[in-house]
Motif scaffolding. Sequence first.
Motif, PDB file in Angstrom:
ATOM      1  N   LEU A 110       0.791  -0.494  -0.225  1.00  0.00           N
ATOM      2  CA  LEU A 110      -0.002  -0.067   0.111  1.00  0.00           C
ATOM      3  C   LEU A 110       0.598   1.345   0.023  1.00  0.00           C
ATOM      4  CD1 LEU A 110      -3.492  -0.873   2.058  1.00  0.00           C
ATOM      5  CD2 LEU A 110      -2.661  -0.585  -0.472  1.00  0.00           C
ATOM      6  N   PHE A 111       1.417   1.452   0.870  1.00  0.00           N
ATOM      7  CA  PHE A 111       2.272   2.568   0.845  1.00  0.00           C
ATOM      8  C   PHE A 111       3.351   2.858  -0.027  1.00  0.00           C
ATOM      9  CE2 PHE A 111       3.693   1.809   5.793  1.00  0.00           C
ATOM     10  CZ  PHE A 111       2.727   1.563   5.734  1.00  0.00           C
ATOM     11  N   THR A 112       3.909   1.918  -1.479  1.00  0.00           N
ATOM     12  CA  THR A 112       4.595   2.177  -1.771  1.00  0.00           C
ATOM     13  C   THR A 112       3.612   2.004  -3.483  1.00  0.00           C
ATOM     14  OG1 THR A 112       4.805  -0.548  -2.357  1.00  0.00           O
ATOM     15  CG2 THR A 112       6.485   0.842  -1.561  1.00  0.00           C
ATOM     16  N   ILE A 122       8.050  -2.333  -6.597  1.00  0.00           N
ATOM     17  CA  ILE A 122       6.538  -2.954  -5.676  1.00  0.00           C
ATOM     18  C   ILE A 122       7.118  -3.952  -5.582  1.00  0.00           C
ATOM     19  CG2 ILE A 122       4.053  -3.004  -4.796  1.00  0.00           C
ATOM     20  CD1 ILE A 122       3.195  -0.815  -6.706  1.00  0.00           C
ATOM     21  N   LEU A 123       7.176  -4.964  -6.192  1.00  0.00           N
ATOM     22  CA  LEU A 123       7.437  -6.223  -6.183  1.00  0.00           C
ATOM     23  C   LEU A 123       8.847  -6.521  -5.167  1.00  0.00           C
ATOM     24  CD1 LEU A 123       6.338  -7.702  -9.114  1.00  0.00           C
ATOM     25  CD2 LEU A 123       4.631  -7.978  -7.038  1.00  0.00           C
ATOM     26  N   THR A 124       9.992  -5.384  -5.282  1.00  0.00           N
ATOM     27  CA  THR A 124      10.685  -5.041  -4.548  1.00  0.00           C
ATOM     28  C   THR A 124      11.148  -5.415  -3.432  1.00  0.00           C
ATOM     29  OG1 THR A 124      12.273  -4.788  -6.773  1.00  0.00           O
ATOM     30  CG2 THR A 124      13.997  -4.812  -4.985  1.00  0.00           C
ATOM     31  N   VAL A 125      10.406  -4.489  -2.760  1.00  0.00           N
ATOM     32  CA  VAL A 125      10.084  -4.261  -1.492  1.00  0.00           C
ATOM     33  C   VAL A 125       9.436  -4.647  -0.755  1.00  0.00           C
ATOM     34  CG1 VAL A 125       8.417  -2.680   0.086  1.00  0.00           C
ATOM     35  CG2 VAL A 125      10.151  -1.568  -2.007  1.00  0.00           C
TER      36      VAL A 125
ATOM     37  N   LEU B  91      11.634   4.989  -0.250  1.00  0.00           N
ATOM     38  CA  LEU B  91      11.840   3.299  -0.156  1.00  0.00           C
ATOM     39  C   LEU B  91      12.277   3.422   1.387  1.00  0.00           C
ATOM     40  CD1 LEU B  91      12.582   1.943  -4.072  1.00  0.00           C
ATOM     41  CD2 LEU B  91      10.395   1.852  -3.000  1.00  0.00           C
ATOM     42  N   LEU B  92      12.704   4.400   1.167  1.00  0.00           N
ATOM     43  CA  LEU B  92      13.964   3.656   2.820  1.00  0.00           C
ATOM     44  C   LEU B  92      13.116   3.805   4.020  1.00  0.00           C
ATOM     45  CD1 LEU B  92      16.996   5.201   1.808  1.00  0.00           C
ATOM     46  CD2 LEU B  92      16.489   2.305   1.520  1.00  0.00           C
ATOM     47  N   SER B  98       7.414   0.071   7.419  1.00  0.00           N
ATOM     48  CA  SER B  98       6.413  -1.249   7.248  1.00  0.00           C
ATOM     49  C   SER B  98       6.845  -2.360   8.082  1.00  0.00           C
ATOM     50  CB  SER B  98       6.037  -1.465   5.634  1.00  0.00           C
ATOM     51  OG  SER B  98       5.946  -3.222   6.033  1.00  0.00           O
ATOM     52  N   THR B  99       8.557  -2.177   8.030  1.00  0.00           N
ATOM     53  CA  THR B  99       9.028  -3.243   8.971  1.00  0.00           C
ATOM     54  C   THR B  99       8.259  -3.030  10.515  1.00  0.00           C
ATOM     55  OG1 THR B  99      10.697  -3.337   7.601  1.00  0.00           O
ATOM     56  CG2 THR B  99      11.384  -4.374   9.902  1.00  0.00           C
TER      57      THR B  99
END
Lengths: 229, 124
Positions: A110-112, A122-125, B91-92, B98-99
């Motif tokens: 959701l965040f990405t 997204i698939l990498t995260v 992304l960081l 999220s972690t």
Amino acid sequence: MALTPAAFIFSILTVTTYVIANFVYLRFRKTPLNPVITATVALVAILVLFDIPYETYTQGGDWVAFFLGPAVVALAVPLYKHRELLQKNLVPIAAGISAGVLAGLVSGTLFTRWLGFTEELILTVLPKSLTTPVAMQVASTIGGIPSLAAVFVMVAGFTGILLGPYMLHALHIDSPIGRGIGLGASAHGLGTAKAFEYGPEDASMSSVAMTLAAVLGALLSPLAAWLLL
Amino acid sequence: MKIIRIVLQLLVLYGFLLIGEAIQTLLHLPMPGSIIGFLLLFGALLLKIYPLEWIDAGATFLLSFLSLYFIPATVGVVDYGPLFSGKGVLLLPIVAVSTLITMAAAGFTSQHIANRNAANKEES
């Protein structure tokens, strides 16, 4: 896998750098000196300094990375050794790991998505909380970028061990099972190393959580990718 | 003799990996062959089809250098430098938040259910 001079040189270079990085870590025992970080930084510096393309480096890197697959299989052995702990706490462990894996997959996607990242990123995260070898293989299976996935796994691991203890404390998660499952399910191997500092029971829980979260994550990531994208 | 045992057991681990990859290819499963190999080995150990002594030394040896094997991949970040100088740097924090959500969900749920189970046992 290539049998070239480059393969020979860069596999030896990788192993040597790792051995030195490990030695430095064991000598000082400081979290930022984690051997994965220092060895990566050193090798990246060498590649940049001598203008060596990553494709040339991977001829040797592939020989080292070859052991990832068998190592994932080998994770079955420590899990089997913890089978009594697992059996005795099956329901809380299974529930905790399912909740963690789901929360991680959903929040990561959701965040990405909200910030408009490409599907590939997204698939990498997505597999960030899985142990690195599994995360990389999952990333490549679902269409992400394995080497970038490994970087996010490190970010997740360091977040978990640097900020995690404060959050666990604030949420009154103070039992070996709560701390161990929390650390292992979110921060994998690094979290498990942190759990050792709380005690052996935390560490066992974390080790079990790391492995089970990796398996569950590998099963659910393709589904999450399909449902949420 | 220990070296021979370790080498033989490494070959067994590789065998499980190959079987896992073959199953993945045959059934078109969307999960890595190594995870299938892991499940096969774990199942074989649980069902006592394959004894622990025949794999323990090799697995322990292999896992003691686990972080070495993914260094070639993390070095691959060298090709993604530009990503982190732009929007990608976001992304960081995403991964970090999220972690923490993952940790909170996993830790809270397992502790809550374990406590409830313990309370139930005391009552009965």
